[in-house]
Design a protein around this motif. Structure first.
Motif, PDB file in Angstrom:
ATOM      1  N   GLY A  22       1.189  -1.116  -0.079  1.00 45.28           N
ATOM      2  CA  GLY A  22      -0.076   0.329   0.486  1.00 45.28           C
ATOM      3  C   GLY A  22       0.711   1.160  -0.467  1.00 45.28           C
ATOM      4  O   GLY A  22       1.918   1.127   0.706  1.00 45.28           O
ATOM      5  N   GLU A  23       0.102   2.304  -0.839  1.00 44.03           N
ATOM      6  CA  GLU A  23       1.213   3.509  -0.266  1.00 44.03           C
ATOM      7  C   GLU A  23       0.739   4.504   0.646  1.00 44.03           C
ATOM      8  O   GLU A  23      -1.127   4.299   0.595  1.00 44.03           O
ATOM      9  CB  GLU A  23       0.296   4.631  -2.184  1.00 44.03           C
ATOM     10  N   ARG A  24       1.392   4.380   1.296  1.00 45.23           N
ATOM     11  CA  ARG A  24       1.348   5.116   2.627  1.00 45.23           C
ATOM     12  C   ARG A  24       0.291   7.246   2.092  1.00 45.23           C
ATOM     13  O   ARG A  24       0.656   7.352   1.651  1.00 45.23           O
ATOM     14  CB  ARG A  24       2.044   5.704   3.445  1.00 45.23           C
ATOM     15  N   VAL A  25      -1.097   6.724   3.108  1.00 43.84           N
ATOM     16  CA  VAL A  25      -1.071   7.998   2.748  1.00 43.84           C
ATOM     17  C   VAL A  25      -0.762   9.359   3.074  1.00 43.84           C
ATOM     18  O   VAL A  25      -0.589  10.742   2.254  1.00 43.84           O
ATOM     19  CB  VAL A  25      -3.105   7.868   3.647  1.00 43.84           C
ATOM     20  N   GLY A  29       4.164   8.249  -2.663  1.00 42.14           N
ATOM     21  CA  GLY A  29       5.021   7.164  -3.536  1.00 42.14           C
ATOM     22  C   GLY A  29       6.413   6.455  -2.491  1.00 42.14           C
ATOM     23  O   GLY A  29       6.928   5.712  -3.060  1.00 42.14           O
ATOM     24  N   VAL A  30       5.120   6.258  -1.754  1.00 41.29           N
ATOM     25  CA  VAL A  30       6.314   5.315   0.040  1.00 41.29           C
ATOM     26  C   VAL A  30       5.163   4.107  -0.325  1.00 41.29           C
ATOM     27  O   VAL A  30       3.768   3.238  -0.033  1.00 41.29           O
ATOM     28  CB  VAL A  30       7.097   6.586   1.091  1.00 41.29           C
ATOM     29  N   PHE A  31       5.741   3.154  -0.176  1.00 43.24           N
ATOM     30  CA  PHE A  31       4.632   1.845  -0.147  1.00 43.24           C
ATOM     31  C   PHE A  31       5.450   0.870   1.088  1.00 43.24           C
ATOM     32  O   PHE A  31       6.513   0.609   1.109  1.00 43.24           O
ATOM     33  CB  PHE A  31       4.588   0.796  -1.996  1.00 43.24           C
ATOM     34  N   GLN A  32       4.708   0.536   1.093  1.00 44.88           N
ATOM     35  CA  GLN A  32       4.567  -0.986   2.293  1.00 44.88           C
ATOM     36  C   GLN A  32       3.802  -2.014   2.971  1.00 44.88           C
ATOM     37  O   GLN A  32       3.308  -2.133   2.513  1.00 44.88           O
ATOM     38  CB  GLN A  32       4.953   0.083   3.920  1.00 44.88           C
ATOM     39  N   PHE A  33       4.394  -2.861   3.239  1.00 43.88           N
ATOM     40  CA  PHE A  33       3.248  -3.966   4.019  1.00 43.88           C
ATOM     41  C   PHE A  33       2.473  -3.932   4.502  1.00 43.88           C
ATOM     42  O   PHE A  33       2.727  -2.404   5.568  1.00 43.88           O
ATOM     43  CB  PHE A  33       4.112  -5.121   4.515  1.00 43.88           C
ATOM     44  N   PRO A  34       1.056  -4.333   4.328  1.00 45.64           N
ATOM     45  CA  PRO A  34       0.496  -3.687   5.538  1.00 45.64           C
ATOM     46  C   PRO A  34       1.201  -4.401   7.322  1.00 45.64           C
ATOM     47  O   PRO A  34       1.630  -5.263   7.713  1.00 45.64           O
ATOM     48  CB  PRO A  34      -1.265  -4.936   5.254  1.00 45.64           C
ATOM     49  N   GLN A  35       0.643  -3.636   7.969  1.00 46.90           N
ATOM     50  CA  GLN A  35       0.703  -3.984   9.926  1.00 46.90           C
ATOM     51  C   GLN A  35       0.777  -2.986  10.809  1.00 46.90           C
ATOM     52  O   GLN A  35      -0.701  -2.046  10.156  1.00 46.90           O
ATOM     53  CB  GLN A  35       2.539  -3.746   9.650  1.00 46.90           C
ATOM     54  N   GLY A  36       0.555  -3.364  11.908  1.00 43.59           N
ATOM     55  CA  GLY A  36       0.126  -2.899  12.487  1.00 43.59           C
ATOM     56  C   GLY A  36      -0.063  -3.500  14.398  1.00 43.59           C
ATOM     57  O   GLY A  36       0.343  -4.407  14.246  1.00 43.59           O
ATOM     58  N   GLY A  37      -0.683  -2.611  14.961  1.00 41.16           N
ATOM     59  CA  GLY A  37       0.059  -3.227  16.895  1.00 41.16           C
ATOM     60  C   GLY A  37      -1.122  -3.972  16.907  1.00 41.16           C
ATOM     61  O   GLY A  37      -2.521  -4.102  16.727  1.00 41.16           O
ATOM     62  N   LEU A 106     -10.285  -3.795  -3.456  1.00 44.61           N
ATOM     63  CA  LEU A 106     -10.486  -3.717  -1.835  1.00 44.61           C
ATOM     64  C   LEU A 106     -10.906  -2.527  -1.557  1.00 44.61           C
ATOM     65  O   LEU A 106     -10.545  -0.873  -2.068  1.00 44.61           O
ATOM     66  CB  LEU A 106      -9.535  -4.541  -1.373  1.00 44.61           C
ATOM     67  N   ARG A 107     -11.432  -2.596   0.008  1.00 47.86           N
ATOM     68  CA  ARG A 107     -11.848  -0.543   0.143  1.00 47.86           C
ATOM     69  C   ARG A 107     -10.900  -0.604   1.186  1.00 47.86           C
ATOM     70  O   ARG A 107     -10.148  -1.639   2.274  1.00 47.86           O
ATOM     71  CB  ARG A 107     -13.594  -1.229   1.155  1.00 47.86           C
ATOM     72  N   LEU A 108      -9.970   0.447   1.297  1.00 43.67           N
ATOM     73  CA  LEU A 108      -9.328   1.059   2.230  1.00 43.67           C
ATOM     74  C   LEU A 108      -9.762   1.909   2.833  1.00 43.67           C
ATOM     75  O   LEU A 108      -8.812   2.170   4.155  1.00 43.67           O
ATOM     76  CB  LEU A 108      -8.273   2.008   1.317  1.00 43.67           C
ATOM     77  N   ASP A 109     -11.056   1.869   3.553  1.00 47.25           N
ATOM     78  CA  ASP A 109     -11.327   3.142   4.059  1.00 47.25           C
ATOM     79  C   ASP A 109     -12.673   1.893   5.010  1.00 47.25           C
ATOM     80  O   ASP A 109     -13.741   2.724   6.070  1.00 47.25           O
ATOM     81  CB  ASP A 109     -12.537   4.218   3.449  1.00 47.25           C
ATOM     82  N   LEU A 110     -12.193   0.934   5.449  1.00 49.10           N
ATOM     83  CA  LEU A 110     -13.277   0.283   6.744  1.00 49.10           C
ATOM     84  C   LEU A 110     -12.989   1.024   7.820  1.00 49.10           C
ATOM     85  O   LEU A 110     -13.770   0.368   8.562  1.00 49.10           O
ATOM     86  CB  LEU A 110     -12.777  -1.374   6.475  1.00 49.10           C
ATOM     87  N   HIS A 111     -11.309   1.441   8.124  1.00 46.45           N
ATOM     88  CA  HIS A 111     -11.269   1.417   9.762  1.00 46.45           C
ATOM     89  C   HIS A 111     -10.177   2.807   8.874  1.00 46.45           C
ATOM     90  O   HIS A 111     -10.382   3.662   8.298  1.00 46.45           O
ATOM     91  CB  HIS A 111     -10.020   0.844  10.360  1.00 46.45           C
ATOM     92  N   GLN A 112      -9.635   3.423  10.106  1.00 47.70           N
ATOM     93  CA  GLN A 112      -9.288   4.646   9.978  1.00 47.70           C
ATOM     94  C   GLN A 112      -7.928   4.324   8.644  1.00 47.70           C
ATOM     95  O   GLN A 112      -6.572   2.950   8.631  1.00 47.70           O
ATOM     96  CB  GLN A 112      -7.883   5.015  10.463  1.00 47.70           C
ATOM     97  N   ARG A 113      -7.896   5.542   7.530  1.00 48.32           N
ATOM     98  CA  ARG A 113      -7.097   4.661   5.941  1.00 48.32           C
ATOM     99  C   ARG A 113      -5.744   5.125   6.651  1.00 48.32           C
ATOM    100  O   ARG A 113      -5.095   6.372   6.877  1.00 48.32           O
ATOM    101  CB  ARG A 113      -7.940   5.966   4.961  1.00 48.32           C
ATOM    102  N   GLU A 114      -5.390   4.176   5.966  1.00 51.77           N
ATOM    103  CA  GLU A 114      -3.580   3.910   5.917  1.00 51.77           C
ATOM    104  C   GLU A 114      -2.802   4.512   4.938  1.00 51.77           C
ATOM    105  O   GLU A 114      -2.243   4.349   4.788  1.00 51.77           O
ATOM    106  CB  GLU A 114      -3.277   2.955   6.610  1.00 51.77           C
ATOM    107  N   PHE A 115      -3.398   3.655   3.642  1.00 48.82           N
ATOM    108  CA  PHE A 115      -3.436   4.262   2.267  1.00 48.82           C
ATOM    109  C   PHE A 115      -4.079   4.142   1.622  1.00 48.82           C
ATOM    110  O   PHE A 115      -5.365   4.431   1.198  1.00 48.82           O
ATOM    111  CB  PHE A 115      -3.326   2.071   1.788  1.00 48.82           C
ATOM    112  N   GLU A 116      -3.414   5.519   0.527  1.00 48.43           N
ATOM    113  CA  GLU A 116      -3.903   5.303  -0.786  1.00 48.43           C
ATOM    114  C   GLU A 116      -4.342   4.335  -1.701  1.00 48.43           C
ATOM    115  O   GLU A 116      -5.225   4.789  -2.183  1.00 48.43           O
ATOM    116  CB  GLU A 116      -3.570   6.744  -1.379  1.00 48.43           C
ATOM    117  N   ARG A 117      -4.034   3.630  -2.270  1.00 53.41           N
ATOM    118  CA  ARG A 117      -4.034   2.771  -2.693  1.00 53.41           C
ATOM    119  C   ARG A 117      -3.282   1.623  -2.767  1.00 53.41           C
ATOM    120  O   ARG A 117      -2.114   1.635  -2.314  1.00 53.41           O
ATOM    121  CB  ARG A 117      -3.646   3.073  -4.514  1.00 53.41           C
TER     122      ARG A 117
END
Length: 158
Positions: A22-25, A29-37, A106-117
């Protein structure tokens, strides 16, 4: 000394060996894997499934294709967000799942949006482009994923 925050990281891999990123909101231009606490009392696998759903809209109830045995650590830089300043860095458990879908579905807005795409990418491209403080963890994840792919490839079926 500050503690490490318990966290999970998720690699979603397709049959072409590409990874879902995902491209970070907040960092175009910065892409990373999904991750979280992890939530209190939550298992790493449950946290990985929850974070994947919250960040990407992807619900995967199948067993992971790979779980990296070790917890992987990185320290935060000085300019970390206020909510993370209580921690030295993150202690991450990583999981790899297989999925063949279209990231555009996929839907990126189910929670606090972290990815733009979201998009499929080459693993080496993502490792090379990740912020410096996460790079050693991403390099280790890439080694593990590449070893998994080497063990699980079928010669002659390209």
């Amino acid at each position: 000394m500050k503690p490490y925050r318990e966290n999970v990281g998720i690699v979603v891999l397709n049959s072409r060996g590409e990874v879902l990123v995902g491209e970070r909101v907040n960092f175009p231009g910065v892409f990373q894997f999904p991750q979280g606490g992890m939530d209190p009392g939550e298992s790493p696998l449950a946290a990985a499934r929850r974070e994947l759903l919250e960040e990407t809209g992807l619900r995967l109830e199948v067993a992971p294709a790979l779980e990296i045995e070790d917890w992987l650590y990185y320290d935060f830089p000085e300019n970390v967000s206020a909510k993370l300043k209580a921690y030295r860095g993150q202690k991450q458990k990583w999981f790899v799942f297989r999925w063949e879908g279209d990231p555009a579905s996929l839907r990126l807005d189910l929670h606090q949006r972290e990815f733009e795409r979201l998009r499929w990418a080459r693993l080496d491209e993502i490792v090379a482009g990740i912020v410096a403080f996460k790079r050693p963890v991403y390099e280790r994840v890439a080694r593990e994923v590449n070893a998994f792919l080497a063990r699980n490839s079928s010669p002659g079926l390209d």
